[in-house]
Enzyme design. Sequence first.
Site, PDB file in Angstrom:
ATOM      1  N   TYR A 149      10.457  -2.249  -1.598  1.00 16.77           N
ATOM      2  CA  TYR A 149       9.009  -2.470  -1.470  1.00 16.77           C
ATOM      3  C   TYR A 149       8.640  -3.880  -1.942  1.00 16.77           C
ATOM      4  O   TYR A 149       7.919  -4.613  -1.260  1.00 16.77           O
ATOM      5  CB  TYR A 149       8.285  -1.405  -2.293  1.00 16.77           C
ATOM      6  CG  TYR A 149       6.783  -1.363  -2.108  1.00 16.77           C
ATOM      7  CD1 TYR A 149       6.227  -0.801  -0.963  1.00 16.77           C
ATOM      8  CD2 TYR A 149       5.922  -1.859  -3.087  1.00 16.77           C
ATOM      9  CE1 TYR A 149       4.848  -0.739  -0.801  1.00 16.77           C
ATOM     10  CE2 TYR A 149       4.546  -1.799  -2.935  1.00 16.77           C
ATOM     11  CZ  TYR A 149       4.011  -1.234  -1.792  1.00 16.77           C
ATOM     12  OH  TYR A 149       2.647  -1.172  -1.626  1.00 16.77           O
ATOM     13  N   LYS A 153       7.153  -6.773   0.485  1.00 13.99           N
ATOM     14  CA  LYS A 153       5.798  -7.299   0.267  1.00 13.99           C
ATOM     15  C   LYS A 153       5.828  -8.796  -0.037  1.00 13.99           C
ATOM     16  O   LYS A 153       4.916  -9.529   0.354  1.00 13.99           O
ATOM     17  CB  LYS A 153       5.108  -6.521  -0.854  1.00 13.99           C
ATOM     18  CG  LYS A 153       4.814  -5.053  -0.480  1.00 13.99           C
ATOM     19  CD  LYS A 153       3.883  -4.926   0.711  1.00 13.99           C
ATOM     20  CE  LYS A 153       3.400  -3.505   0.938  1.00 13.99           C
ATOM     21  NZ  LYS A 153       2.461  -3.369   2.056  1.00 13.99           N
ATOM     22  N   THR A 184      -4.480   6.586  -3.864  1.00 15.88           N
ATOM     23  CA  THR A 184      -4.465   6.974  -2.445  1.00 15.88           C
ATOM     24  C   THR A 184      -3.317   7.974  -2.278  1.00 15.88           C
ATOM     25  O   THR A 184      -2.503   8.146  -3.199  1.00 15.88           O
ATOM     26  CB  THR A 184      -4.170   5.763  -1.518  1.00 15.88           C
ATOM     27  OG1 THR A 184      -2.802   5.379  -1.711  1.00 15.88           O
ATOM     28  CG2 THR A 184      -5.078   4.572  -1.770  1.00 15.88           C
TER      29      THR A 184
HETATM   30  N1  LIG Z   1      -2.228   2.389  -3.071  1.00 15.86           N
HETATM   31  C1  LIG Z   1      -1.753   1.384  -3.752  1.00 15.86           C
HETATM   32  O1  LIG Z   1      -1.679   1.408  -5.002  1.00 15.86           O
HETATM   33  C2  LIG Z   1      -1.265   0.136  -3.052  1.00 15.86           C
HETATM   34  C3  LIG Z   1      -0.970  -0.973  -3.840  1.00 15.86           C
HETATM   35  C4  LIG Z   1      -0.524  -2.125  -3.229  1.00 15.86           C
HETATM   36  C5  LIG Z   1      -0.387  -2.169  -1.855  1.00 15.86           C
HETATM   37  N2  LIG Z   1      -0.678  -1.070  -1.118  1.00 15.86           N
HETATM   38  C6  LIG Z   1      -0.508  -1.184   0.328  1.00 15.86           C
HETATM   39  O2  LIG Z   1      -1.723  -0.867   0.949  1.00 15.86           O
HETATM   40  C7  LIG Z   1      -1.465  -0.371   2.269  1.00 15.86           C
HETATM   41  C8  LIG Z   1      -2.220   0.939   2.450  1.00 15.86           C
HETATM   42  O3  LIG Z   1      -1.697   1.872   1.527  1.00 15.86           O
HETATM   43  P1  LIG Z   1      -2.517   3.146   1.006  1.00 15.86           P
HETATM   44  O4  LIG Z   1      -2.336   3.187  -0.443  1.00 15.86           O
HETATM   45  O5  LIG Z   1      -3.865   3.148   1.601  1.00 15.86           O
HETATM   46  O6  LIG Z   1      -1.585   4.295   1.602  1.00 15.86           O
HETATM   47  P2  LIG Z   1      -1.914   5.585   2.502  1.00 15.86           P
HETATM   48  O7  LIG Z   1      -0.651   6.343   2.549  1.00 15.86           O
HETATM   49  O8  LIG Z   1      -3.157   6.247   2.032  1.00 15.86           O
HETATM   50  O9  LIG Z   1      -2.222   4.934   3.937  1.00 15.86           O
HETATM   51  C9  LIG Z   1      -1.192   4.345   4.693  1.00 15.86           C
HETATM   52  C10 LIG Z   1      -1.439   4.693   6.156  1.00 15.86           C
HETATM   53  O10 LIG Z   1      -0.405   4.033   6.909  1.00 15.86           O
HETATM   54  C11 LIG Z   1       0.033   4.953   7.898  1.00 15.86           C
HETATM   55  N3  LIG Z   1       1.414   4.623   8.256  1.00 15.86           N
HETATM   56  C12 LIG Z   1       2.526   4.806   7.491  1.00 15.86           C
HETATM   57  N4  LIG Z   1       3.606   4.449   8.175  1.00 15.86           N
HETATM   58  C13 LIG Z   1       3.181   4.026   9.386  1.00 15.86           C
HETATM   59  C14 LIG Z   1       3.843   3.549  10.543  1.00 15.86           C
HETATM   60  N5  LIG Z   1       5.186   3.450  10.579  1.00 15.86           N
HETATM   61  N6  LIG Z   1       3.102   3.186  11.623  1.00 15.86           N
HETATM   62  C15 LIG Z   1       1.751   3.304  11.598  1.00 15.86           C
HETATM   63  N7  LIG Z   1       1.065   3.778  10.528  1.00 15.86           N
HETATM   64  C16 LIG Z   1       1.784   4.125   9.442  1.00 15.86           C
HETATM   65  C17 LIG Z   1      -0.043   6.311   7.234  1.00 15.86           C
HETATM   66  O11 LIG Z   1      -0.069   7.373   8.193  1.00 15.86           O
HETATM   67  C18 LIG Z   1      -1.343   6.196   6.459  1.00 15.86           C
HETATM   68  O12 LIG Z   1      -2.456   6.622   7.217  1.00 15.86           O
HETATM   69  C19 LIG Z   1       0.060  -0.248   2.364  1.00 15.86           C
HETATM   70  O13 LIG Z   1       0.588  -1.376   3.002  1.00 15.86           O
HETATM   71  C20 LIG Z   1       0.499  -0.217   0.917  1.00 15.86           C
HETATM   72  O14 LIG Z   1       1.824  -0.683   0.767  1.00 15.86           O
HETATM   73  C21 LIG Z   1      -1.122   0.084  -1.679  1.00 15.86           C
END
Ligand SMILES: NC(=O)c1ccc[n+]([C@@H]2O[C@H](COP(=O)([O-])OP(=O)(O)OC[C@H]3O[C@@H](n4cnc5c(N)ncnc54)[C@H](O)[C@@H]3O)[C@@H](O)[C@H]2O)c1
Length: 265
Positions: A149, A153, A184
Amino acid sequence: MSTSTQVAVIIGGASGIGWATAQLMADRGDTVIIADLDGAAANARAAELGAPATGYRVQVTDEIAMRTLFDTINAEYGPIGAVVDCAGISRPGTIAELSLADWQATVDVCLTGAFLSVKEAARSLRDGGSIVLVASLNGRQPGVAMSAYCSAKAGVLMLAEVAAMELAPRGIRVNAVNPGFVHTPLTQGATLVPGLVDEYVENTPLGRAGTPEDIGQTIAFLTSDAAGWMTGAAIDLNGGAHTMRYPNIVQRIADMTTTSTTNEG
Ligand SMILES: NC(=O)c1ccc[n+]([C@@H]2O[C@H](COP(=O)([O-])OP(=O)(O)OC[C@H]3O[C@@H](n4cnc5c(N)ncnc54)[C@H](O)[C@@H]3O)[C@@H](O)[C@H]2O)c1
């Protein structure tokens, strides 16, 4: 926030940060297209927003599926104004133990998916449009058991900079956001490890985890005219956590196992 209405595609828009972003952008008048691996959820979310929002299923790692998606949107809605890639997964494990399949799955969705999002966006965006890639605090701060990850990133951050250079001649802006810990579905597993989220918050100067809206507000700004002179930027959205240190997940899980063994004994 000044912005003209636009067609906006949110990949990974059916949940968490993407869904919060979709609501904020729809509220200001954008025509929001929600594309997600979970097609049923994408459709349900689009229905929640109401027309002209639409939902599509897409696998972000599949070049042909991504091309078809963008061609369909162009045909139905005309030129696209903004593309946001929120699709992400995380498969934790120390480097010694992480399988190649888990490494590849994480890098595929997080980094190759971002590459394909930029590639297809570049073909389909109007000149002057914008792209936002959701990177992470872990793109600049390492975490034990998070090699895939963190590496993916970090790659996204550099991808955004290269894309900003390449697309600037067309006035297309490319920026990244680096969320810290946000509640989330992606981070639900972390809440099951006693003390892990507490430790994260202790290492966050502003003293709380983030909300999807905390991140969505900045993405909405970056895709608006108000950010018209910003490109190649990466914005830290983490309550100041980048100034401190990331929790050690492996140590926390080991503590949990020791505690449950002690309790059983
Ligand atoms: N939640 C956190 O703490 C956090 C922190 C840093 C970065 N992020 C990043 O933020 C972004 C959103 O994450 P989130 O926390 O909202 O997660 P989440 O799981 O709530 O949402 C992610 C969405 O991406 C979709 N998805 C996953 N794989 C996929 C694919 N192969 N093709 C198309 N869609 C796909 C999922 O179905 C889901 O709806 C991600 O890139 C995650 O790495 C999240």
